[in-house]
Structures are given as structure tokens and as C-alpha cells.
Design a protein around this motif. Structure first.
Motif, PDB file in Angstrom:
ATOM      1  N   MET A 220     -12.912   6.563  -2.474  1.00  0.00           N
ATOM      2  CA  MET A 220     -11.549   6.722  -1.980  1.00  0.00           C
ATOM      3  C   MET A 220     -10.729   5.438  -2.092  1.00  0.00           C
ATOM      4  SD  MET A 220     -12.182   9.264   1.274  1.00  0.00           S
ATOM      5  CE  MET A 220     -10.454   9.340   1.720  1.00  0.00           C
ATOM      6  N   GLU A 221     -11.340   4.280  -1.858  1.00  0.00           N
ATOM      7  CA  GLU A 221     -10.598   3.030  -1.966  1.00  0.00           C
ATOM      8  C   GLU A 221     -10.181   2.778  -3.420  1.00  0.00           C
ATOM      9  OE1 GLU A 221     -12.491  -0.282  -0.183  1.00  0.00           O
ATOM     10  OE2 GLU A 221     -12.605   0.636   1.822  1.00  0.00           O
ATOM     11  N   LEU A 223      -9.517   5.135  -5.508  1.00  0.00           N
ATOM     12  CA  LEU A 223      -8.437   6.087  -5.756  1.00  0.00           C
ATOM     13  C   LEU A 223      -7.110   5.553  -5.229  1.00  0.00           C
ATOM     14  CD1 LEU A 223      -7.478   8.819  -6.763  1.00  0.00           C
ATOM     15  CD2 LEU A 223      -8.135   9.803  -4.552  1.00  0.00           C
ATOM     16  N   VAL A 224      -7.142   4.858  -4.098  1.00  0.00           N
ATOM     17  CA  VAL A 224      -5.909   4.273  -3.548  1.00  0.00           C
ATOM     18  C   VAL A 224      -5.290   3.323  -4.561  1.00  0.00           C
ATOM     19  CG1 VAL A 224      -4.981   2.734  -1.785  1.00  0.00           C
ATOM     20  CG2 VAL A 224      -6.562   4.557  -1.134  1.00  0.00           C
ATOM     21  N   ARG A 225      -6.109   2.488  -5.183  1.00  0.00           N
ATOM     22  CA  ARG A 225      -5.592   1.529  -6.174  1.00  0.00           C
ATOM     23  C   ARG A 225      -5.021   2.245  -7.393  1.00  0.00           C
ATOM     24  NH1 ARG A 225     -10.188  -1.406  -4.230  1.00  0.00           N
ATOM     25  NH2 ARG A 225     -11.556  -0.466  -5.797  1.00  0.00           N
ATOM     26  N   ILE A 226      -5.692   3.305  -7.836  1.00  0.00           N
ATOM     27  CA  ILE A 226      -5.189   4.050  -8.994  1.00  0.00           C
ATOM     28  C   ILE A 226      -3.883   4.750  -8.654  1.00  0.00           C
ATOM     29  CG2 ILE A 226      -5.689   5.962 -10.562  1.00  0.00           C
ATOM     30  CD1 ILE A 226      -8.621   5.237 -10.384  1.00  0.00           C
ATOM     31  N   CYS A 227      -3.790   5.321  -7.455  1.00  0.00           N
ATOM     32  CA  CYS A 227      -2.547   5.985  -7.034  1.00  0.00           C
ATOM     33  C   CYS A 227      -1.386   4.997  -6.993  1.00  0.00           C
ATOM     34  CB  CYS A 227      -2.731   6.625  -5.656  1.00  0.00           C
ATOM     35  SG  CYS A 227      -3.746   8.112  -5.651  1.00  0.00           S
ATOM     36  N   LYS A 228      -1.670   3.774  -6.593  1.00  0.00           N
ATOM     37  CA  LYS A 228      -0.619   2.760  -6.531  1.00  0.00           C
ATOM     38  C   LYS A 228      -0.077   2.466  -7.923  1.00  0.00           C
ATOM     39  CE  LYS A 228       0.355  -1.824  -4.634  1.00  0.00           C
ATOM     40  NZ  LYS A 228      -0.200  -2.987  -3.879  1.00  0.00           N
ATOM     41  N   VAL A 229      -0.969   2.356  -8.903  1.00  0.00           N
ATOM     42  CA  VAL A 229      -0.541   2.098 -10.287  1.00  0.00           C
ATOM     43  C   VAL A 229       0.220   3.291 -10.844  1.00  0.00           C
ATOM     44  CG1 VAL A 229      -1.343   1.680 -12.632  1.00  0.00           C
ATOM     45  CG2 VAL A 229      -2.423   0.485 -10.710  1.00  0.00           C
ATOM     46  N   CYS A 230      -0.264   4.500 -10.559  1.00  0.00           N
ATOM     47  CA  CYS A 230       0.350   5.714 -11.106  1.00  0.00           C
ATOM     48  C   CYS A 230       1.583   6.163 -10.336  1.00  0.00           C
ATOM     49  CB  CYS A 230      -0.682   6.846 -11.121  1.00  0.00           C
ATOM     50  SG  CYS A 230      -2.069   6.531 -12.234  1.00  0.00           S
ATOM     51  N   LYS A 231       1.943   5.416  -9.303  1.00  0.00           N
ATOM     52  CA  LYS A 231       3.140   5.694  -8.498  1.00  0.00           C
ATOM     53  C   LYS A 231       3.075   7.063  -7.817  1.00  0.00           C
ATOM     54  CE  LYS A 231       5.994   2.753 -11.467  1.00  0.00           C
ATOM     55  NZ  LYS A 231       5.737   1.576 -10.623  1.00  0.00           N
ATOM     56  N   CYS A 232       1.887   7.451  -7.386  1.00  0.00           N
ATOM     57  CA  CYS A 232       1.712   8.679  -6.583  1.00  0.00           C
ATOM     58  C   CYS A 232       1.773   8.264  -5.115  1.00  0.00           C
ATOM     59  CB  CYS A 232       0.384   9.347  -6.924  1.00  0.00           C
ATOM     60  SG  CYS A 232       0.211   9.797  -8.656  1.00  0.00           S
ATOM     61  N   GLU A 233       2.971   7.989  -4.642  1.00  0.00           N
ATOM     62  CA  GLU A 233       3.129   7.318  -3.354  1.00  0.00           C
ATOM     63  C   GLU A 233       2.699   8.171  -2.173  1.00  0.00           C
ATOM     64  OE1 GLU A 233       7.183   6.141  -3.326  1.00  0.00           O
ATOM     65  OE2 GLU A 233       6.945   4.641  -4.922  1.00  0.00           O
ATOM     66  N   SER A 234       3.074   9.437  -2.155  1.00  0.00           N
ATOM     67  CA  SER A 234       2.719  10.275  -1.008  1.00  0.00           C
ATOM     68  C   SER A 234       1.206  10.484  -0.944  1.00  0.00           C
ATOM     69  CB  SER A 234       3.435  11.625  -1.086  1.00  0.00           C
ATOM     70  OG  SER A 234       3.097  12.309  -2.278  1.00  0.00           O
ATOM     71  N   LEU A 235       0.567  10.700  -2.093  1.00  0.00           N
ATOM     72  CA  LEU A 235      -0.890  10.839  -2.119  1.00  0.00           C
ATOM     73  C   LEU A 235      -1.555   9.532  -1.700  1.00  0.00           C
ATOM     74  CD1 LEU A 235      -3.386  12.531  -2.811  1.00  0.00           C
ATOM     75  CD2 LEU A 235      -3.179  11.731  -5.175  1.00  0.00           C
ATOM     76  N   GLN A 236      -1.003   8.413  -2.137  1.00  0.00           N
ATOM     77  CA  GLN A 236      -1.557   7.116  -1.768  1.00  0.00           C
ATOM     78  C   GLN A 236      -1.533   6.916  -0.257  1.00  0.00           C
ATOM     79  OE1 GLN A 236       0.494   3.777  -3.555  1.00  0.00           O
ATOM     80  NE2 GLN A 236      -0.316   2.345  -2.040  1.00  0.00           N
ATOM     81  N   ARG A 237      -0.418   7.276   0.391  1.00  0.00           N
ATOM     82  CA  ARG A 237      -0.319   7.101   1.846  1.00  0.00           C
ATOM     83  C   ARG A 237      -1.346   7.946   2.582  1.00  0.00           C
ATOM     84  NH1 ARG A 237       5.295   7.016   0.586  1.00  0.00           N
ATOM     85  NH2 ARG A 237       5.454   9.256   1.010  1.00  0.00           N
ATOM     86  N   VAL A 238      -1.534   9.188   2.130  1.00  0.00           N
ATOM     87  CA  VAL A 238      -2.502  10.067   2.789  1.00  0.00           C
ATOM     88  C   VAL A 238      -3.917   9.525   2.635  1.00  0.00           C
ATOM     89  CG1 VAL A 238      -3.532  12.370   2.750  1.00  0.00           C
ATOM     90  CG2 VAL A 238      -1.063  12.126   2.549  1.00  0.00           C
ATOM     91  N   ILE A 239      -4.269   9.065   1.436  1.00  0.00           N
ATOM     92  CA  ILE A 239      -5.621   8.563   1.195  1.00  0.00           C
ATOM     93  C   ILE A 239      -5.853   7.269   1.971  1.00  0.00           C
ATOM     94  CG2 ILE A 239      -7.267   7.804  -0.551  1.00  0.00           C
ATOM     95  CD1 ILE A 239      -6.606  10.759  -0.634  1.00  0.00           C
ATOM     96  N   GLU A 240      -4.848   6.392   2.006  1.00  0.00           N
ATOM     97  CA  GLU A 240      -4.989   5.151   2.769  1.00  0.00           C
ATOM     98  C   GLU A 240      -5.270   5.437   4.239  1.00  0.00           C
ATOM     99  OE1 GLU A 240      -2.214   1.878   0.404  1.00  0.00           O
ATOM    100  OE2 GLU A 240      -1.317   3.190   1.916  1.00  0.00           O
ATOM    101  N   LYS A 241      -4.567   6.393   4.783  1.00  0.00           N
ATOM    102  CA  LYS A 241      -4.781   6.740   6.190  1.00  0.00           C
ATOM    103  C   LYS A 241      -6.174   7.322   6.399  1.00  0.00           C
ATOM    104  CE  LYS A 241      -2.107   8.556  10.021  1.00  0.00           C
ATOM    105  NZ  LYS A 241      -0.841   9.227  10.423  1.00  0.00           N
ATOM    106  N   GLU A 242      -6.616   8.153   5.449  1.00  0.00           N
ATOM    107  CA  GLU A 242      -7.938   8.760   5.572  1.00  0.00           C
ATOM    108  C   GLU A 242      -9.035   7.705   5.435  1.00  0.00           C
ATOM    109  OE1 GLU A 242     -10.532  11.584   6.528  1.00  0.00           O
ATOM    110  OE2 GLU A 242      -8.359  11.845   6.480  1.00  0.00           O
TER     111      GLU A 242
END
Length: 546
Positions: A220-221, A223-242
């Protein structure tokens, strides 16, 4: 507990152990805590996120489990609430469950994740089919999709992931920009970074197609970094919280748990609507339709020499000509949604139907006949978004026919949902027409609605000439469920194996509406049949007088 091994049960066997309350103006958390099913159903149908958190960081399912409301918990689970064990929300629900019955319900849905919608399910099947093909794993049950091939392959640590540019561009601004610039002409993209996680990247691509994220907690961590690069901001916030929830759960756990065996599942419905698959493809569709209109204007102004003006790139790879309009579309979406297009595109070899009119056209062009431009546009809208908006009731019958012809049967349900509010205000004669049409095209929802209205208002319908006239076109009531009123002749039309003779079904609904006693049921049915015979005799006389 050994009792948890048997997860198959009937909800009626386990009533709620706490009294139900009503919260007519409550939010989803209050409705779940009170077990107010009607309010909960209203909120879910309104599109509320069932995995939303309140100020105490709790989800609605937690309150339903805490209060022991099985029916409320089941409704939330059926609509995408997540209950996986060894996750923050899942563990809270399991530990807070008021009784064993609630835990068994959670176990049942943990073993059986909520089903995907038609669009996400179709695209997910396409994505997984190609991964199996590329890996040479077709012997395990996969099928080789020789149509709409992926146009890009990513390599991570020597392992491939095949994908379609149009899906990735629609879901991620990063991919969209890359495909327009650095990766514009590249078929293969190799990542050299050793720290880039293959499981995390694969999970993200799978999410783009399916609107469901399935990932091991250990990844999951990454994935957070990949989401940040891919600009998937809402998904990134949910995963960071999880991730933070998982760390807290590890800290509070009484024993070590192997993270490699723990998986996190996220439904697309947990994200804002604009970040879900249907909304992303809807934006893409609007660009395609705008470009299609622009091409139609060019076609009118320059017959025989189509020169496409500059427009926003929509990555279209096929065009469908309907009437005087050319629709720019994407093979992967058309073929994933419709068996008709899957077969046709798989046999397509540089099709340019009617290309004598368009000598400079550079995309494969298919021509569809016996279909209006408006109906095709609505059909494409459903194929890209899984929903229909502002459908004209006069168009519904053509849409039912198109759904059968193009083997897009879920479209019938979408049209039926859009048509039902209109049927509440139509005259009796029009309901008779819709009964026959819905029976012919196998649209159960409309058919059942019409039969219910006729059964409850039988005498009013008996006084209408249109109802009496349709009785002459139907087989007489027989009680034999093997008889069918009609067998749709449209290519690929579904057989109505669960529906019988219309008048048999109408008789059953009339008996239910009359609430007759069981010992008089046969007598009442006989009276109904005699009434029908009299009405048919009247219809024959009216037909003779004409």
C-alpha cells in the motif's frame, strides 16, 4: 468458532435483536444505527457513499453491526460496504458485531465481494484476459481476445502489463500527458527503477479498468507513491489514510499477522463521483461526440474530400457511420460491452465501408443501418457510462430493439428504469401497448409493472377497447408454463425462460390483488377465465363491425 464455517443462511432466520427506529431525516450513520431500512434505501439510491466516515472515523456498517441490525448491514454490504478482516474498518465491524449472526453475515460477504457493475465487470474481464494471454496462461481457462488489442505494454522487473491508452488516459492526467508527448509513438515502455513495485503498479492499472482496488497491505505504501506520480489524488488520500489505520491496527493487535496474507479492497464508489470509471469515460465520450459533430459538418461541406480539422485528441480507433453522422469510438469499449461488436471487430481487416465518399479517411469505418442517429448515440452513452440520461419515451422501443440486435442486454434494464416514471402518467391504452412490447423484447421490469397495474385496475382496463383488442393477439390462459406469448425474432434476443403466458401471469396477479382464500382460488381463477372469454367475444364483435 466452528459455527462461522457455515456462512450460507437465510436472512429471515435471523431477525434483528434490537427494536427498529425511524429517522426520516437522518444521515446514513443514524439510519444504520437505528436500522431504518427505508431511510437507508433512500440514501443509497440517492448515490451516497456507503464507505464514508463520520467525525469519529466510523463507517455506517460499523453502526449497523454494533446495533445488531442484520437487514441494514446486509443492505450496506450489497451496495459496496467493505468488511475485509485485518483491515481497519473490517476489524472494527467484526469486533463490534452484537451477535454471532452479524459475524456470519460479515464472513459471508468477505468471502463474496460485492459484484461489479456491468461496465467495470466487462472492462475488467478484458484486462485480465490479456494478462493471461501475454503470460501464456490460456490453458487455465482464459480465452484469447484477438480483437481490440492493447496498444501499450509496460515492463517492470521484466514482467509485462498490457493496457489500452484510452483507458489509462481517461483515468489519469499523468498518463494522458505522457501519451501525448514522450510516449506518443512507443509501443513498449520499460521502467528501470528498482524501487517501482510491480504489484502496486499492477493493482493501479487493474483499478483503472475495474473501479475496484485489490492490493496486499505490504504494497500500500508503494501504491501511495505511484498514485502521487499519476496524479490520482482522491485515491492517494484514501490509501494514505488507510495506511495510517493499518499501522494503528498493527500496534493494537495482540499477535503478529503476516501482512503478505492481508489484502485491502476498495470500491470505486468510495471515491468522489468525478474520479470513478463511468465519469471518466463520460468525459471521454463528450469529446468524441464533439469531434463527431465536427466531422459531420466537414462531411457536409466537403463531400468526397474529408479533411479533419484540429480537435482535442480522443484516441479514437474506429468510426461508426449511422445515417449522415460519423461517430468516433474506441474498439476496446465497444467490444467489451457488446458481443456483436466483439465479433465484428475481431473480423475487421481495414474496413472502410462507404469509403468512396471519404477517400482521405484514416480510421476503420463501419456502417450501421436501420438505426437512428439518436438511438445509436444513446446506446453509446450507456456503453461508456452504464447509465442513460434524459431518454425520450418515444425512443424506448427502438432502444429495446437495439439492445437485442447488438447483444447489449443490460441496456434493457437501463431503458426500463428511465421509462418507468413516464408510465406512471400514461393512459390505459398506452400501458396495453407497453405490455405487448415488453413481453416481446423480454423486458421483465416493464412487463411486471404493466401486469401489476392491469391486475389492480382490471375493470377499468376491461372497459377499454385497446385492452380487449390485445386479448385477441394473445394465447388463451392455460396454466402451462411452457407456453410463451412470443419468441423474439430479433437476432440474439434473450429467451424468456422465467416468463410464461401473459394471461396466465395476469390471472395470478389478479388473484393476488383480490386476496382470495386458498380454498376458493380455483373457483376465482375460473371466473377470471370466463371474464376474459367474454371480453374476447366483445373484441371479435368490435373487429367485425369495423
Amino acid at each position: 468458532m466452528s459455527e462461522l464455517d457455515d456462512i450460507d443462511f437465510d436472512l429471515d432466520d435471523f431477525p434483528s435483536t434490537t427494536p427498529l427506529k425511524k429517522v426520516p431525516y437522518g444521515d446514513i450513520f443514524e439510519a444504520s444505527r437505528a436500522g431504518d431500512i427505508s431511510r437507508l434505501r433512500y440514501l443509497i439510491e440517492s448515490g451516497i457513499n456507503v464507505n464514508a466516515r463520520d467525525q469519529w472515523d466510523s463507517v455506517a456498517l460499523y453502526y449497523a453491526c454494533l446495533a445488531g441490525h442484520l437487514d441494514a448491514a446486509k443492505m450496506l454490504l450489497e451496495n459496496g460496504a467493505i468488511c475485509s478482516e485485518h483491515t481497519f474498518d473490517g476489524d472494527r465491524c467484526h469486533y463490534a458485531a452484537l451477535n454471532l449472526n452479524v459475524r456470519k453475515l460479515l464472513k459471508a460477504f468477505e468471502a463474496r465481494p460485492p459484484p461489479l457493475g456491468p461496465l467495470a465487470s466487462d472492462l475488467r474481464e478484458t484486462f485480465l484476459g490479456y494478462q493471461q494471454q501475454f503470460a501464456g496462461d490460456l490453458s487455465s481457462g482464459g480465452t484469447s481476445p484477438s480483437y481490440f488489442p492493447p496498444d501499450v505494454v509496460f515492463y517492470l522487473h521484466g514482467r509485462p502489463i498490457e493496457a489500452h491508452r484510452v483507458i489509462l488516459s481517461a483515468r489519469s492526467p499523468y498518463f494522458k500527458k505522457k501519451f501525448e508527448t514522450d510516449w506518443r509513438d512507443r509501443r513498449e515502455i520499460r521502467f528501470s527503477r528498482e524501487k517501482l513495485s510491480y504489484p502496486a503498479f499492477y493493482s493501479l492499472i487493474h483499478f483503472f479498468y475495474s473501479d475496484r482496488l485489490e492490493i496486499a497491505v505490504d504494497d500500500m505504501e508503494d501504491l501511495v507513491r505511484i498514485c502521487k506520480v499519476c496524479k490520482c489524488e482522491s485515491l492517494q488520500r484514501v490509501i494514505e489514510k488507510e495506511v495510517s489505520h493499518q499501522k494503528y491496527a498493527d500496534y493494537k493487535s495482540l499477535q503478529e499477522i503476516d501482512n503478505s496474507q492481508r489484502r485491502y479492497i476498495l470500491q470505486g464508489s468510495s471515491l468522489p463521483e468525478d474520479d470513478r470509471l463511468p465519469a471518466s469515460l463520460s468525459c471521454l465520450l463528450q469529446i468524441c461526440l464533439a469531434n463527431s459533430v465536427r466531422e459531420q459538418n466537414d462531411l457536409v461541406s466537403r463531400i468526397g474530400s474529408l479533411k479533419i480539422s484540429a480537435f482535442e485528441d480522443d484516441l479514437a480507433d474506429v468510426c461508426i457511420k449511422v445515417g449522415d453522422k460519423i461517430f468516433r469510438c474506441h474498439q476496446v469499449i465497444l467490444a467489451s460491452r457488446s458481443e456483436y461488436f466483439k465479433t465484428r471487430l475481431s473480423r475487421m481487416e481495414d474496413f472502410f465501408e462507404g469509403k468512396h465518399r471519404l477517400p482521405d479517411y484514416n480510421l476503420p469505418l463501419l456502417e450501421e443501418r436501420d438505426l437512428s442517429m439518436e438511438a445509436f448515440e444513446k446506446m453509446v452513452e450507456y456503453m461508456y457510462t452504464d447509465c442513460l440520461k434524459d431518454i425520450d419515451p418515444d425512443q424506448a422501443e427502438e432502444m429495446f430493439d437495439a439492445a437485442s440486435r447488438y447483444l447489449l442486454f443490460p441496456l434493457k434494464r437501463a431503458v426500463a428504469d428511465a421509462l418507468l416514471p413516464h408510465l406512471e402518467m400514461v393512459p390505459l391504452a398506452e400501458l396495453c401497448h407497453w405490455l405487448i412490447s415488453s413481453d416481446m423484447y423480454g423486458v421483465s421490469k416493464i412487463r411486471e409493472y404493466c401486469l401489476d397495474i392491469i391486475a389492480c385496475n382490471f375493470e377499468a382496463f376491461a372497459d377499454t377497447r385497446e385492452f380487449r383488442a390485445i386479448l385477441l393477439t394473445l394465447p388463451p390462459p392455460s396454466g402451462d408454463s411452457s407456453l410463451r406469448t412470443t419468441v423474439p425474432s430479433a437476432p440474439g434476443a434473450e429467451m424468456k425462460m422465467t416468463e410464461g403466458n401473459v394471461l396466465d401471469d395476469l390471472r395470478e396477479k389478479w388473484l393476488e390483488a383480490e386476496a382470495g382464500e386458498l380454498d376458493t382460488r380455483d373457483e376465482s381463477a375460473l371466473l377470471f377465465d370466463k371474464r376474459l372469454q367474454m371480453l374476447m367475444h366483445m373484441a371479435e364483435q368490435e373487429q367485425f363491425l369495423e
